[in-house]
Motif scaffolding. Structure first.
Motif, PDB file in Angstrom:
ATOM      1  N   GLU A   1       2.135   0.759   3.366  1.00 29.85           N
ATOM      2  CA  GLU A   1       2.692  -0.261   2.483  1.00 29.85           C
ATOM      3  C   GLU A   1       4.161  -0.008   2.169  1.00 29.85           C
TER       4      GLU A   1
ATOM      5  N   GLU B   1      -6.067  -4.727  11.018  1.00 33.64           N
ATOM      6  CA  GLU B   1      -5.131  -3.719  10.554  1.00 33.64           C
ATOM      7  C   GLU B   1      -5.185  -2.461  11.401  1.00 33.64           C
TER       8      GLU B   1
ATOM      9  N   LEU C   1       2.754  -5.017   9.157  1.00 34.11           N
ATOM     10  CA  LEU C   1       1.589  -4.923   8.285  1.00 34.11           C
ATOM     11  C   LEU C   1       0.613  -3.839   8.731  1.00 34.11           C
TER      12      LEU C   1
ATOM     13  N   LEU D   1      -3.797  -6.496   2.386  1.00 35.61           N
ATOM     14  CA  LEU D   1      -2.952  -5.529   1.669  1.00 35.61           C
ATOM     15  C   LEU D   1      -3.624  -5.017   0.408  1.00 35.61           C
TER      16      LEU D   1
ATOM     17  N   ARG E   1       8.317  -4.905  -0.966  1.00 36.70           N
ATOM     18  CA  ARG E   1       7.285  -5.521  -1.809  1.00 36.70           C
ATOM     19  C   ARG E   1       7.785  -6.819  -2.431  1.00 36.70           C
TER      20      ARG E   1
END
Length: 607
Positions: free
Chosen positions: A459, A115, A455, A514, A464
């Motif tokens: 977020e 990430e 990603l 996530l 979503r």
């Protein structure tokens, strides 16, 4: 028939339909319809608030199903990130020679890295042809002509080993490889020759059947025997050559020799056009061909069509067979020939009744609905992931995904009862029913999973709802894996099962990232264990899964030794001693994994 009789017959059919219990409309289909309506409402509202120029641009774009930057301009923001970028894809140099392999957005090696890494590196398998282990039975001469030295045929067509492996193929794998019409093939095999049999095709069948019996060496021997016959057969190819190419191509890809397998299947798709299989046999007005022969030609075309889409997803590359240039009718069930019981008893399943061997209506229904699923997949590939499209963005992009999602849920809702499965199903189902639903949820996940680079962002950058759909399909895949594993062997599943496992593993890792979950999280660990178990089970059948398996295992084992600010989800060089270089679309070489770790140590983070 009189009008009264016709009326009574119609009444009886209506009453019968009224009394037939029907499954309630699935919630997912209702939600998909609601999403489609909401998308259209948004589009209409933006039309109403736009000036004439903007309105015309939106209408032109929606009408042509093409994607331009104008929609993003109308929107005031770029929503194109919901799709893979127009030029998504990576090139990987091979370890030997100067060639490179391309992998696109739908590739099974689409698993994100750290990430904290700003560069989205591809997870790709090194499917390089190894010069040290290359077979010695092939030499190349000038003008590109390939000559095969005489390869010793170790097993004759009617050898006991050949018959045993052929039987294993028809028992365990034929349901997923219906490019062959089994009944006519066995009839011609029994009589020693005919239109639907050749030694080349038999050896390709045996090479595939040896995977079901865990005899890798025999698979290699029969594949070599088939390939020794292949190149001379290309001088005058017939239907059996096309069928053999499809089998051998998938076999080579599964072994990790992706380039060779891709070429074999590409030859098969070219032959489909060369033989006119993309046009329905009725177009030829050949009254001499019986209905069964015409149906066989249709079935071969649709089997090639399915494999084309499977490989397109597998590698993330454009398809070869387009529905727009074909008018082949849908396939249907072909009745068993009169001598089928004897052929079944002699070559496949001794002392087994015809009806006990398999449920033919269910089997053919499985093929019909698999074809329909891959027609939707073709639309997804060409309208969402294909590189030839222009820059995508805006309302039309979101509408495209919604439209394809609706098509998928409509397909699922329309499955007949003998292909139905849901999370409450506990009875044993035919193996191809589990496989069909695994395919559906694999495709649904590929459609909705965010691009890797997205990603890395907050977020709020991604939808979503897409993530939730991926999680829902992951749950279904895990339940299907458990159900299938209780009754059948994973080894019998076809090559596309590798992509299903890769997709499931990638979704598990995405959820872990996530939701900031540790490796020891119970649900993550349990889910990953199931996927790893399936990978372990098929790694000798489809060796190309080993590199994905090893990278996942390595990530778990090295967590304690990994720096705290780096997520060890994937070593994208697959722990190779001499990893091939990775290139971006401009040809610049990306830094190696070790280089990025060094930079992280010096600067406190990954560049």
């Amino acid at each position: 028939m009189s009008n009264v009789d016709a009326w009574e017959l119609g009444k009886s059919r209506v009453n019968a339909l009224a009394l037939t219990p029907r499954r309630p409309t699935p919630k997912s289909y209702v939600q998909a319809l609601e999403g489609r309506v909401a998308s259209l409402e948004t589009f209409i509202q933006k039309l109403a608030s736009s000036d004439d120029k903007e309105r015309q641009a939106m209408l032109d774009e929606a009408g042509s199903s093409s994607y331009t930057e104008s929609a993003a301009a109308v929107d005031g923001q770029d929503e194109g990130e919901r799709l893979s970028p127009a030029r998504a894809g990576q090139l990987r140099k091979t370890r030997f020679g100067s060639s490179a392999h391309f992998y696109g957005g739908t590739s099974l090696y689409h698993i994100r890295m750290s990430e904290t890494d700003s560069v989205s590196l591809p997870v790709v398998v090194d499917s390089t042809f190894d010069a040290e282990t290359a077979p010695t039975d092939m030499t190349e001469t000038m003008f590109g002509q390939t000559l095969w030295n005489s390869y010793p045929i170790q097993f004759a067509p009617h050898d006991d080993v050949s018959q045993r492996l052929m039987a294993a193929f028809f028992k365990c794998q034929y349901q997923y490889s219906m490019c062959i019409y089994r009944e006519r093939f066995l009839r011609d095999y029994d009589t020693g020759g005919g239109r639907h049999y050749s030694d080349l095709l038999l050896y390709a069948i045996c090479a595939t059947g040896a995977l079901a019996t865990n005899e890798a060496l025999l698979s290699e021997i029969f594949a070599n025997q088939a390939q020794a016959l292949l190149y001379p057969s290309l001088n005058h190819p017939d239907l059996t050559v096309l069928q053999a190419l499809i089998l051998l191509g998938q076999l080579e890809i599964g072994r990790g020799r992706a380039s060779k397998g891709w070429l074999f299947c590409g030859m098969a798709f070219r032959l489909a056009h060369e033989m006119g299989l993309h046009l329905d046999p009725n177009n030829w007005h050949n009254a001499q061909d019986p209905d069964v022969e015409r149906e066989i030609l249709r079935r071969v075309y649709w089997a090639a069509f399915v494999v084309d889409k499977q490989l397109s997803l597998f590698f993330g590359r454009p398809p070869a067979l387009y529905p727009q240039v074909s008018d082949v009718r849908g396939t249907e069930r072909i009745p068993y020939p009169p001598d089928w019981a004897n052929l079944l008893d002699t070559y496949i399943a001794p002392d087994t009744s015809v009806t006990a061997f398999e449920d033919s209506p269910s089997l053919v229904n499985g093929l019909i609905y698999r074809i329909e699923l891959y027609r939707i997949v073709h639309t997804m590939i060409t309208e969402v992931f294909e590189n030839r499209r222009t820059n995508a963005g805006g309302t039309v992009v979101a509408d495209t995904i919604t439209r394809i999602h609706l098509s998928l849920t409509r397909w699922l809702a329309g499955l007949p009862s003998n292909l139905h499965w849901n999370q409450w199903t506990i009875n044993q189902l035919p193996r191809w029913v589990y496989h069909l639903h695994l395919l559906f949820h694999t495709v649904m996940t590929i459609l909705h999973r965010p691009p890797s680079q997205l990603l890395q962002k907050p977020e709020s950058s991604f939808d979503r709802d897409d993530i939730d759909i991926c999680y829902e399909s992951l749950g279904a895949m895990l339940r299907l894996l458990r159900s299938y594993g209780r009754f059948y062997s994973y080894k019998h599943l076809p090559l596309d099962f590798v992509q299903t496992l890769s997709t499931a593993a990638g979704t598990i890792l995405m959820r872990r990232h996530l939701d900031h979950l540790p490796w020891v999280d119970a649900e993550t660990s349990r889910s990953l264990d199931l996927v790893i178990e399936a990978m372990e089970d098929i790694k000798d059948t489809w060796p190309c899964v080993k590199e994905i398996l090893n990278s996942v295992l390595n990530a778990r084992q090295t967590e304690a030794a990994t720096m705290p600010d780096v997520d060890p989800v994937m070593d994208f060089d697959f722990l190779a001693a001499e990893p091939p270089a990775l290139l971006d679309m401009d040809g610049a070489e990306w830094p190696s994994f070790d280089d990025m770790m060094t930079r992280s140590t010096l600067s406190g983070g990954v560049d």
